[in-house]
Motif scaffolding. Sequence first.
Motif, mmCIF file in Angstrom:
data_model
loop_
_atom_site.group_PDB
_atom_site.id
_atom_site.type_symbol
_atom_site.label_atom_id
_atom_site.label_comp_id
_atom_site.label_asym_id
_atom_site.label_seq_id
_atom_site.Cartn_x
_atom_site.Cartn_y
_atom_site.Cartn_z
ATOM 1 N N LEU A 103 0.845 -1.190 0.000
ATOM 2 C CA LEU A 103 0.000 0.000 0.000
ATOM 3 C C LEU A 103 0.877 1.235 0.000
ATOM 4 O O LEU A 103 1.874 1.298 0.726
ATOM 5 N N ILE A 104 0.504 2.212 -0.819
ATOM 6 C CA ILE A 104 1.107 3.535 -0.793
ATOM 7 C C ILE A 104 0.033 4.451 -0.220
ATOM 8 O O ILE A 104 -1.074 4.511 -0.758
ATOM 9 N N ALA A 105 0.330 5.139 0.876
ATOM 10 C CA ALA A 105 -0.706 5.914 1.556
ATOM 11 C C ALA A 105 -0.249 7.339 1.834
ATOM 12 O O ALA A 105 0.785 7.557 2.459
ATOM 13 N N VAL B 74 -9.973 7.442 0.850
ATOM 14 C CA VAL B 74 -9.992 7.057 -0.566
ATOM 15 C C VAL B 74 -8.855 6.087 -0.865
ATOM 16 O O VAL B 74 -7.705 6.344 -0.520
ATOM 17 N N VAL B 75 -9.198 4.982 -1.532
ATOM 18 C CA VAL B 75 -8.198 4.012 -1.973
ATOM 19 C C VAL B 75 -8.404 3.760 -3.460
ATOM 20 O O VAL B 75 -9.520 3.512 -3.909
ATOM 21 N N GLU C 48 -4.356 12.313 1.482
ATOM 22 C CA GLU C 48 -5.526 12.524 0.630
ATOM 23 C C GLU C 48 -6.022 11.263 -0.069
ATOM 24 O O GLU C 48 -7.176 11.184 -0.464
ATOM 25 N N GLU C 49 -5.154 10.260 -0.242
ATOM 26 C CA GLU C 49 -5.575 9.002 -0.864
ATOM 27 C C GLU C 49 -4.490 7.952 -0.707
ATOM 28 O O GLU C 49 -3.330 8.273 -0.481
ATOM 29 N N ALA C 50 -4.920 6.703 -0.838
ATOM 30 C CA ALA C 50 -3.993 5.572 -0.797
ATOM 31 C C ALA C 50 -4.127 4.790 -2.095
ATOM 32 O O ALA C 50 -5.136 4.888 -2.797
ATOM 33 N N HIS C 51 -3.095 3.994 -2.398
ATOM 34 C CA HIS C 51 -3.093 3.163 -3.609
ATOM 35 C C HIS C 51 -2.680 1.746 -3.233
ATOM 36 O O HIS C 51 -1.652 1.560 -2.573
#
Length: 150
Positions: free
Chosen positions: A62-64, A103-104, A67-70
């Motif tokens: 996970l990249i966090a 948000v992901v 404002e949002e994570a991926h």
Amino acid sequence: MTVRLREMTRDDLDAVMRLEEELFAPDTWTRSMYREELGMRDTRHYLVAVDDADAVVGYAGLIAYPEEAHVATIGVSGARQGEGIGGTLLDALLAEADRRTPVVLLEVRADDEPTQAFYRRRGFVEIGRRPNYYPLSGADAVVMRREVLR
């Protein structure tokens, strides 16, 4: 046989790279990409799923940001797919993401409907497409989003 999750370390990279090749060739990440990712502890969260013998059977990252994570990556050995390991890994990533941001986002191959359905079961919806997203295969990606209302 059970699995447990733990933080990914550089010592896991041989096993992770074998799984990368098994699961994602030709669009694999490189060892140097993983080393770089593991060094960014403030915005990264990488896990491995290990069996009773401490062998890596899956991994996820996970990249966090605030404002949002991926969801950067998730994979489970072909021999262990269908056992719920991928769901366990994804749920752990989403729990971490939920602590940081509502948000992901993720990308998934456009031709991989079973994986898209897997993400839809966790609340993701398609929001767009990226043509030729995977550079070596030229495959398109579906962009998916999950938002938790706070």
